[in-house]
Design a protein around this motif. Structure first.
Motif, short mmCIF file in Angstrom:
data_model
loop_
_atom_site.label_atom_id
_atom_site.label_comp_id
_atom_site.label_asym_id
_atom_site.label_seq_id
_atom_site.Cartn_x
_atom_site.Cartn_y
_atom_site.Cartn_z
N THR A 137 4.59 2.35 -1.76
CA THR A 137 3.70 3.50 -1.90
C THR A 137 2.73 3.39 -3.08
OG1 THR A 137 5.47 4.60 -3.11
CG2 THR A 137 5.25 5.15 -0.80
N ARG A 138 2.86 2.36 -3.91
CA ARG A 138 1.95 2.25 -5.07
C ARG A 138 0.55 1.83 -4.63
NH1 ARG A 138 3.21 5.65 -8.00
NH2 ARG A 138 4.28 6.17 -6.09
N ASN A 139 -0.45 2.32 -5.36
CA ASN A 139 -1.82 1.91 -5.09
C ASN A 139 -2.20 0.65 -5.83
OD1 ASN A 139 -2.25 4.05 -3.46
ND2 ASN A 139 -3.05 5.35 -5.07
N ASN A 140 -1.42 0.33 -6.86
CA ASN A 140 -1.75 -0.80 -7.73
C ASN A 140 -0.80 -1.96 -7.40
OD1 ASN A 140 -1.62 -2.54 -10.02
ND2 ASN A 140 -2.74 -0.98 -11.16
N ALA B 208 3.31 -2.43 -7.87
CA ALA B 208 4.18 -2.61 -6.72
C ALA B 208 5.08 -3.83 -6.93
CB ALA B 208 3.35 -2.77 -5.46
N ASP C 54 -7.38 -2.90 -9.89
CA ASP C 54 -7.30 -1.45 -10.00
C ASP C 54 -6.91 -0.80 -8.68
OD1 ASP C 54 -7.46 0.01 -12.25
OD2 ASP C 54 -9.50 -0.63 -12.65
N ASP C 55 -6.66 0.47 -8.79
CA ASP C 55 -6.07 1.19 -7.67
C ASP C 55 -6.87 1.02 -6.38
OD1 ASP C 55 -4.43 1.88 -9.61
OD2 ASP C 55 -4.98 3.99 -9.70
N ILE C 56 -6.14 0.66 -5.33
CA ILE C 56 -6.73 0.64 -4.00
C ILE C 56 -6.72 2.09 -3.54
CG2 ILE C 56 -6.46 -0.28 -1.68
CD1 ILE C 56 -4.57 -2.38 -3.14
N PRO C 57 -7.86 2.65 -3.15
CA PRO C 57 -7.87 4.10 -2.89
C PRO C 57 -6.94 4.51 -1.76
CG PRO C 57 -9.94 3.05 -2.23
CD PRO C 57 -9.18 2.04 -3.01
N ASP C 58 -6.89 3.74 -0.67
CA ASP C 58 -6.11 4.18 0.47
C ASP C 58 -5.20 3.05 0.93
OD1 ASP C 58 -5.18 5.78 2.38
OD2 ASP C 58 -6.86 5.49 3.78
N ILE C 59 -3.89 3.28 0.87
CA ILE C 59 -3.00 2.19 1.25
C ILE C 59 -2.50 2.38 2.68
CG2 ILE C 59 -2.23 1.55 -1.04
CD1 ILE C 59 0.30 3.23 -0.40
N THR C 60 -2.92 3.43 3.37
CA THR C 60 -2.42 3.66 4.72
C THR C 60 -3.52 3.31 5.73
OG1 THR C 60 -3.18 5.93 4.61
CG2 THR C 60 -0.90 5.53 4.02
#
Lengths: 336, 171
Positions: free
Chosen positions: B24-27, B31, B82-88
């Motif tokens: 569930t992590r964006n980074n 993860a 950096d954070d991936i905005p949407d992981i789904t």
């Protein structure tokens, strides 16, 4: 699993002694290094703080505590703080399986000198050594600094490559002793130390171990001329000293492991009658091994990075594979 | 409840929590770090089953080599971790449902297994467990065939990696 109270107290006391010994050892290894380097380079070295400069480490420690701690604005804060901690913990726990002596009689109990004796001690050493890469990689990544990043990448590649040769050098004492327990490996060296049976394995081990703790001539991750200070460029104050502490404690730990595998560990004359001599012999061997590391640092120039990798993969690894193979064949053929 | 059971529950929940955080992590680096915690939890479970060998091998291979290679690859390939905005993606809901169904049916099936509630027996062997394991791996009555198949497969993977990485002529 029932654990009696006396055993619990024994473990706590022994762990405390071990941690104190490592911390004091760390402080005085820095002092030893500075004095010995000075001696080799015909300088005097630190000799003003206390008799013969013996209070120098305390002064250095105090100085570092009062330094300002900086965290770069773009650093990944959590990982940035975690990295020094991850560097020190493996250095502290790796010594848990190294015995410092035989058993002594105290308060009517048989107390083994050494924290624990497990049957997979060698694998424990390897696995703890392999997790010590994390601190360096994460420090390099989280600092948001290209020098730090390069240092982190270099050191992880270097440590992963030399770990293979280190692992194969570990195999030879296992073959000779027929056990992975460090106590039995020491017991097997009652007559002749393994360094005399296996000079090549000992040499490979020593080289790989220098690379593993990032000491000269393998100190690429912190090559000052190219990378300022490598992975710990952005660290200051106590966080910097944690890296420093990790490095020196690892030097002590790998020296103790080298002494255990190839120099007979705590064994020496009269150690069976006076078990308390054990820690003293181990200390002497570690002291000599540290001295050799400092001597190497004072003598050899740093390797270029591509040559370092080529040396690890093309010379050291084939040599250690061949050595393991020949040793195994000899043991099987002659039924040793 | 014995202290050992408490430790087990704590470690098991920590492992599951870390495994959940991995997906569930964006980074990506975060993860990977949670993956390390999950793998370490499994190693602790091995220790509690008195399988010291498996525990150290778990740390050595999974934490010391595989997870570090993942972090290494992430650092080398992505300039910006950096954070991936949407992981789904649009199948995420369905995949989640299938995972929950599969897991709950596994739990129900396992609960019907007679030794589900049995306690682990202490290992009663006069010989060293490592010696036992070593002989089992190479003895014809033991696991020699799976062992050899695995080593041939690893050798093939090694040669494959060499072929892929080899510099091509004329380029």
């Amino acid at each position: 699993m029932q654990i009696e109270t006396a055993l619990l107290i024994e473990w706590v006391v022994k762990s405390t002694i071990l941690i104190f010994a490592l911390l004091t050892g760390f402080a005085y290894t820095t002092f030893y290094e500075r004095r010995l380097l000075a001696l080799i380079q015909v300088r005097i070295g630190p000799n003003r703080t206390g008799p013969f400069g013996f209070l120098q480490p305390a002064a250095d420690g105090l100085k570092l505590i009062f330094k300002e701690e900086l965290i770069p604005a773009n650093a990944y804060k959590f990982v940035f703080i975690l990295a020094p901690i991850l560097t020190v913990i493996p250095a502290l726990i790796i010594m848990a399986v190294v015995p410092w002596g035989g058993a002594i009689e105290l308060f009517g109990r048989q107390i083994a000198l050494g924290l624990t004796d497990i049957n997979v001690a060698i694998l424990y050493l390897l696995s703890v050594a392999s997790i010590s890469v994390y601190g360096i990689v994460l420090a390099g990544w989280s600092s948001d600094n290209k020098y730090a990043m390069m240092g982190g990448l270099r050191s992880s590649a270097q440590m992963l490559s030399y770990e293979l040769s280190l692992g194969l050098a570990f195999v030879v004492p296992i073959l000779l002793a027929g056990s992975m327990s460090l106590n039995q490996i020491i017991e097997a060296q009652r007559g002749v130390w393994f360094i005399f049976y296996q000079p090549i394995a000992a040499l490979v081990f020593y080289i790989a171990m220098l690379a593993e703790v990032n000491r000269a001539p393998f100190d690429m991750p912190e090559a000052e001329q190219e990378l300022t200070a490598g992975y710990h460029t952005e660290y200051s104050g106590m966080k910097f000293s944690l890296f420093f502490m990790g490095e020196y404690m690892k030097m002590i730990a790998v020296s103790a492991i080298f002494a255990t595998l190839f120099l007979g560990g705590y064994r020496g004359p009269f150690v069976d009658t006076y078990p308390l001599l054990g820690p003293l012999y181990l200390f002497l061997k570690v002291f000599l091994s540290l001295g050799l590391m400092i001597w190497i640092r004072a003598t050899l120039p740093r390797l270029r990075y591509d040559r370092l990798m080529a040396f690890g993969w093309k010379i050291l690894l084939p040599l250690s594979i061949l050595n393991v193979f020949v040793t195994a064949v000899i043991i099987v053929v002659f039924g040793l | 409840m014995t202290p050992i059971q408490l430790v087990f529950l704590f470690v098991a929940f920590a492992t599951l929590w870390a495994a959940f955080m991995v997906v569930t992590r964006n980074n990506l680096v975060h993860a990977a770090l949670f993956l390390v915690i999950a793998l370490f939890g499994v190693a602790v479970l091995f220790v509690m089953l008195e399988a010291g060998f498996l525990a150290v091998i778990q740390v050595l291979v999974y934490i010391g080599a595989i997870a570090i290679l993942m972090i290494f690859a992430v650092m080398l390939t992505r300039g910006d971790v950096d954070d991936i905005p949407d992981i789904t993606n649009r199948y995420a809901g369905w995949v989640g449902l299938v995972a929950v169904l599969f897991f709950s049916s596994l739990v129900i099936l396992m609960a019907q297994w007679p030794s589900f509630t049995a306690l682990a027996k202490p290992i009663l062997s006069s010989r060293d467990t490592i010696v036992e394991l070593g002989t089992a791996l190479v003895s014809p009555n033991g696991y020699v065939i799976p062992f050899e198949v695995a080593s041939v497969m690893l050798l093939a993977a090694l040669i494959g990696a060499l072929v892929v990485a080899r510099p091509r002529k004329g380029k």
